[in-house]
Enzyme design. Structure first.
Site, PDB file in Angstrom:
ATOM      1  CE  LYS A  45      -2.962  -2.109   3.601  1.00  0.00           C
ATOM      2  NZ  LYS A  45      -2.058  -3.223   3.818  1.00  0.00           N
ATOM      3  N   GLY A  46       2.144   1.097   0.340  1.00  0.00           N
ATOM      4  CA  GLY A  46       3.000   2.258   0.621  1.00  0.00           C
ATOM      5  C   GLY A  46       3.166   3.240  -0.524  1.00  0.00           C
ATOM      6  CD  GLU A 101       7.793  -0.630  -3.236  1.00  0.00           C
ATOM      7  OE1 GLU A 101       7.099   0.176  -2.587  1.00  0.00           O
ATOM      8  OE2 GLU A 101       7.900  -1.821  -2.918  1.00  0.00           O
ATOM      9  CG  ASP A 105      14.564  -1.522   4.379  1.00  0.00           C
ATOM     10  OD1 ASP A 105      15.740  -1.856   4.566  1.00  0.00           O
ATOM     11  OD2 ASP A 105      13.822  -1.211   5.321  1.00  0.00           O
ATOM     12  CE  LYS A 133      15.376   3.011   6.086  1.00  0.00           C
ATOM     13  NZ  LYS A 133      14.640   2.393   7.216  1.00  0.00           N
ATOM     14  CG  PHE A 154      10.970   2.912  11.727  1.00  0.00           C
ATOM     15  CD1 PHE A 154      11.128   1.538  11.843  1.00  0.00           C
ATOM     16  CD2 PHE A 154       9.763   3.406  11.220  1.00  0.00           C
ATOM     17  CE1 PHE A 154      10.102   0.672  11.476  1.00  0.00           C
ATOM     18  CE2 PHE A 154       8.739   2.537  10.842  1.00  0.00           C
ATOM     19  CZ  PHE A 154       8.913   1.171  10.972  1.00  0.00           C
ATOM     20  NE  ARG A 167      -0.201   1.895   4.831  1.00  0.00           N
ATOM     21  CZ  ARG A 167       0.783   1.042   4.579  1.00  0.00           C
ATOM     22  NH1 ARG A 167       1.865   1.446   3.951  1.00  0.00           N
ATOM     23  NH2 ARG A 167       0.683  -0.230   4.953  1.00  0.00           N
TER      24      ARG A 167
HETATM   25  C1  PRP Z   1       7.448  -1.828   2.548  1.00  0.00           C
HETATM   26  C2  PRP Z   1       7.780  -0.748   1.536  1.00  0.00           C
HETATM   27  C3  PRP Z   1       8.391  -1.528   0.399  1.00  0.00           C
HETATM   28  C4  PRP Z   1       9.112  -2.649   1.112  1.00  0.00           C
HETATM   29  C5  PRP Z   1      10.579  -2.345   1.222  1.00  0.00           C
HETATM   30  O1  PRP Z   1       6.259  -2.468   2.158  1.00  0.00           O
HETATM   31  O2  PRP Z   1       6.591  -0.082   1.120  1.00  0.00           O
HETATM   32  O3  PRP Z   1       7.400  -2.061  -0.446  1.00  0.00           O
HETATM   33  O4  PRP Z   1       8.542  -2.724   2.446  1.00  0.00           O
HETATM   34  O5  PRP Z   1      11.233  -3.311   2.000  1.00  0.00           O
HETATM   35  P1  PRP Z   1      12.278  -4.349   1.412  1.00  0.00           P
HETATM   36  O6  PRP Z   1      13.117  -3.622   0.392  1.00  0.00           O
HETATM   37  O7  PRP Z   1      13.075  -4.754   2.616  1.00  0.00           O
HETATM   38  O8  PRP Z   1      11.524  -5.490   0.815  1.00  0.00           O
HETATM   39  P2  PRP Z   1       5.466  -3.446   3.145  1.00  0.00           P
HETATM   40  O9  PRP Z   1       5.816  -4.845   2.803  1.00  0.00           O
HETATM   41  O10 PRP Z   1       5.666  -2.994   4.558  1.00  0.00           O
HETATM   42  O11 PRP Z   1       3.957  -3.217   2.718  1.00  0.00           O
HETATM   43  P3  PRP Z   1       3.204  -1.814   2.651  1.00  0.00           P
HETATM   44  O12 PRP Z   1       3.668  -1.140   1.394  1.00  0.00           O
HETATM   45  O13 PRP Z   1       1.770  -2.185   2.577  1.00  0.00           O
HETATM   46  O14 PRP Z   1       3.569  -1.047   3.886  1.00  0.00           O
HETATM   47 MG    MG Z   2       4.884  -1.450   5.479  1.00  0.00          MG
HETATM   48 MN    MN Z   3       5.379  -1.521   0.221  1.00  0.00          MN
END
Ligand code: PRP
Ligand code: MG
Ligand code: MN
Length: 186
Positions: A45-46, A101, A105, A133, A154, A167
């Site tokens: 969803k991010g 995205e 991370d 990141k 964070f 968010r």
């Molecule tokens: C978060 C963020 C990226 C991902 C990055 O999504 O929005 O999509 O993590 O992390 P990574 O590079 O270590 O994989 P999340 O899975 O928390 O879902 P969200 O977008 O719904 O918050």
């Molecule tokens: Mg998330």
């Molecule tokens: Mn995400």
């Protein structure tokens, strides 16, 4: 309490900073995707806040789709296991796909999405992320376009969540350590 001022330590990227990222990236994407009618894929969803502002800076005909491959669940540390929660509606075969995205991370989520879409026969698969990141990367994956690098802090807001909350904060801020501690100790 749980108002913005109670949970944010300091602002890292202001509304203006983010707008400038969108303008700069939008111009670049307008050039690079001219005539390609790309499929822009928002990673749920991010990515939704960044996606809506970014695409309004792209003067190029494109279509929109969404993919949810959450790995973090409601938690705040990657489980390492990625699953398709909601799949794309579109057929990506022979399409130029641009994944949007909020943040890359470890890179696990992006690599999973890129491999999935490439495996379905897309002509090209690139990513535009608001934040990169880099220090946390542990898989080899290209973040083709990004707004800014970010340190190992964070961050929440503008799509970035903590326990699926915050968010909607209109800028990117650093979470107060005590907010994280409250949950770590539980
Ligand atoms: C978060 C963020 C990226 C991902 C990055 O999504 O929005 O999509 O993590 O992390 P990574 O590079 O270590 O994989 P999340 O899975 O928390 O879902 P969200 O977008 O719904 O918050
Ligand atoms: Mg998330
Ligand atoms: Mn995400």
């Amino acid at each position: 309490g749980d108002n913005i001022n109670d949970i944010i330590d300091h602002k890292l990227f202001s509304e203006d900073d983010i707008h400038e990222m969108c303008v700069r990236l939008g111009k670049q994407l307008t050039e690079d995707y001219a005539g390609k009618k790309p499929l822009v894929v928002g990673a749920l969803k991010g990515a939704i806040y960044f996606l809506t502002d970014l695409t309004r800076q792209m003067d190029v005909a494109h279509q929109l789709d969404f993919l949810d491959v959450s790995s973090y669940g409601d938690g705040f540390e990657s489980t390492g296991k990625i699953k398709v929660v909601t799949d794309l509606a579109a057929d990506v075969k022979d399409r130029d796909v641009l994944i949007v995205e909020d943040i890359v991370d470890t890179g696990l989520t992006l690599k999973f999405m890129k491999d999935l879409i490439k495996g379905r026969g897309a002509k090209s698969v690139k990513c535009c992320a608001m934040l990169n990141k880099e220090a946390r990367r542990n898989v080899d994956v290209d973040v083709d376009y990004y707004g800014s690098k970010v340190g190992n802090e964070f961050v929440v807001g503008y799509g970035l969540d903590f326990l699926n909350m915050y968010r909607n904060i209109p800028y990117v801020g650093v979470l107060k350590p005590e907010v994280i501690q409250k949950y770590v100790n539980k």
